[in-house]
Scaffold this motif. Structure first.
Motif, short mmCIF file in Angstrom:
data_model
loop_
_atom_site.label_atom_id
_atom_site.label_comp_id
_atom_site.label_asym_id
_atom_site.label_seq_id
_atom_site.Cartn_x
_atom_site.Cartn_y
_atom_site.Cartn_z
N GLY A 160 0.83 -1.39 0.08
CA GLY A 160 0.04 -0.06 -0.05
C GLY A 160 0.86 1.23 -0.04
O GLY A 160 0.25 2.19 -0.06
N ALA A 161 2.25 1.20 0.08
CA ALA A 161 3.01 2.42 0.29
C ALA A 161 2.87 3.14 -1.09
O ALA A 161 2.77 2.38 -2.18
N VAL A 162 2.98 4.40 -1.29
CA VAL A 162 2.81 5.17 -2.33
C VAL A 162 4.47 5.55 -2.70
O VAL A 162 5.09 6.15 -2.04
N ILE A 163 4.81 5.32 -4.00
CA ILE A 163 6.40 5.27 -4.20
C ILE A 163 6.37 6.17 -5.42
O ILE A 163 5.86 6.18 -6.49
N TYR A 164 7.19 7.24 -5.22
CA TYR A 164 7.86 8.31 -6.27
C TYR A 164 9.08 8.10 -6.73
O TYR A 164 9.99 7.79 -5.81
N LYS A 165 9.30 7.64 -7.88
CA LYS A 165 10.82 7.13 -8.27
C LYS A 165 11.91 8.20 -7.90
O LYS A 165 12.89 7.82 -7.87
N THR A 166 11.66 9.42 -7.95
CA THR A 166 12.22 10.37 -7.67
C THR A 166 12.59 11.01 -6.08
O THR A 166 13.57 11.61 -5.87
N LEU A 167 11.53 10.21 -5.28
CA LEU A 167 11.87 10.58 -3.90
C LEU A 167 12.07 9.28 -3.01
O LEU A 167 11.52 9.36 -1.89
N GLN A 168 12.60 8.40 -3.45
CA GLN A 168 13.23 7.30 -2.68
C GLN A 168 14.28 7.65 -1.89
O GLN A 168 15.63 7.21 -2.42
N GLN A 169 14.40 8.09 -0.84
CA GLN A 169 15.41 8.38 -0.10
C GLN A 169 16.09 7.01 0.60
O GLN A 169 17.19 6.98 0.58
N LYS A 170 15.36 5.96 0.91
CA LYS A 170 15.89 4.94 1.33
C LYS A 170 15.62 3.88 0.29
O LYS A 170 14.55 3.89 -0.55
N PRO A 171 16.53 2.89 0.24
CA PRO A 171 16.22 1.65 -0.67
C PRO A 171 15.12 1.02 -0.19
O PRO A 171 14.88 0.67 0.92
N LEU A 172 14.11 0.51 -1.17
CA LEU A 172 12.96 -0.19 -0.69
C LEU A 172 13.47 -1.73 -0.07
O LEU A 172 12.88 -2.01 0.95
N ILE A 173 14.56 -2.28 -0.67
CA ILE A 173 14.94 -3.63 -0.26
C ILE A 173 16.31 -3.60 -0.70
O ILE A 173 16.88 -3.07 -1.49
N VAL A 174 17.14 -4.25 0.49
CA VAL A 174 18.64 -4.31 0.54
C VAL A 174 18.84 -5.84 0.39
O VAL A 174 18.40 -6.66 1.17
#
Length: 256
Positions: A160-174
Motif C-alpha cells: 500500500g505504500a505510495v512510491i515516487y521514483k524521484t523521492l526514494q531516500q531509502k532503498p526499498l529492499i537491500v
C-alpha cells in the motif's frame, strides 16, 4: 651434543615461524550489498520477502500495482496490430499500382504516391514496435526481482505504500549474496605492506577455522590513532552449507 643442537635449531625455527604469523581480531561483513529501488511511480501491491529471508536469483521481491502498465501494453499491442494491417494494405496497393503503371494505365505520380504510402506504413509499424517494447519495459519495472542468490538484508517498504521514483531516500529492499563473507580487521600501514591481494589466510569463527584469502587492502585510512593511521583489511571465505553467519560477528584472522 649434536642432538641438542638440532633440537635448539628446531625450537628457534618454530619461534621464528610463530613470530612471522600475524593474528588479528576482526568482524564479519557482507561482500557486497545491492540497494533495490523501483523505476516507476505507483502503489506497492505486494512485498514478497522479509529481512533475513534467503532468495534465489529471479525470485519476486516486490510488485507494484500493474493495472495501468498492463493497459499500456495492451494499447501498444493494438497499435502495432493496426500498423501491420495498414502496412500489408499499403504493400498490396503498391504492387497493384506497379502493375497498372507497367500496363500504362496510371501516371508515374500515382505510382510514387503508392511508394510513399508504403514507406510511411513501414515507418509507422517500426514506431509501433518501439512503443510496445517501451511499454513492456515499463511493465517489467513494476517488479523487483532478486539479481542473484542471497539474503534480504533490509526491507523498508510495505503493501500500500505510495512510491515516487524521484523521492526514494531509502532503498526499498537491500539484498546481499551470502555464499561468501568478509572477515574485516583494522590494521596499520606496516601490516598492509606485508600483505598482497589473493594471499592465503585463515579465519576462525566460533572456534572453527576455514581457509580464505586476502580480498582487498584499505587505501584510505579509517581513522588515526596514537599508533598511526589504521586501514581496513578484508579476507574473503566461503560460507558452509546451512551455516548462518551475520555481519558484526567477531572472528580471528591469521595471516602467514
Amino acid at each position: 651434543m649434536m642432538q641438542r643442537g638440532l633440537i635448539a635449531l628446531f625450537l628457534l625455527l618454530s619461534v621464528a615461524e610463530a613470530r612471522a604469523l600475524v593474528e588479528l581480531k576482526g568482524w564479519l561483513e557482507w561482500v557486497q550489498e545491492v540497494e533495490m529501488r523501483v523505476l516507476e511511480n505507483g502503489v506497492v501491491d505486494e512485498v514478497a520477502v522479509s529481512a533475513g529471508q534467503h532468495v534465489k536469483k529471479g525470485d519476486l521481491l516486490l510488485r507494484m500495482d500493474q493495472r495501468e502498465a498492463r493497459a499500456n501494453v495492451l494499447e501498444a499491442r493494438a497499435r502495432l496490430a493496426r500498423a501491420r494491417v495498414e502496412g500489408e494494405q499499403a504493400q498490396r496497393e503498391l504492387i497493384r499500382s506497379q502493375e497498372l503503371f507497367d500496363r500504362g494505365l496510371i501516371a508515374i505520380e500515382e505510382l510514387k504516391d503508392a511508394e510513399l504510402k508504403q514507406i510511411a506504413a513501414v515507418a509507422e509499424e517500426e514506431a509501433a514496435k518501439a512503443v510496445e517494447a517501451s511499454r513492456a519495459v515499463a511493465l517489467e519495472h513494476t517488479e523487483l526481482l532478486a539479481p542473484f542468490d542471497g539474503i534480504v538484508v533490509a526491507r523498508h517498504v510495505w503493501n500500500g505504500a505510495v512510491i515516487y521514483k524521484t523521492l526514494q531516500q531509502k532503498p526499498l529492499i537491500v539484498i546481499a549474496p551470502d555464499d561468501r563473507m568478509l572477515a574485516r580487521a583494522l590494521v596499520t600501514a606496516n601490516v598492509l605492506r606485508g600483505v598482497k591481494p589473493g594471499q592465503p589466510a585463515k579465519v576462525t569463527i566460533n572456534g572453527t577455522a576455514r581457509e580464505g584469502q586476502v580480498y582487498s587492502l584499505g587505501v584510505q585510512s579509517v581513522r588515526v590513532e596514537l599508533e598511526g593511521a589504521v586501514y581496513y583489511l578484508d579476507i574473503v571465505f566461503e560460507r558452509r552449507n546451512g551455516e548462518l553467519l551475520r555481519p558484526s560477528e567477531t572472528v580471528q584472522i591469521l595471516l602467514p
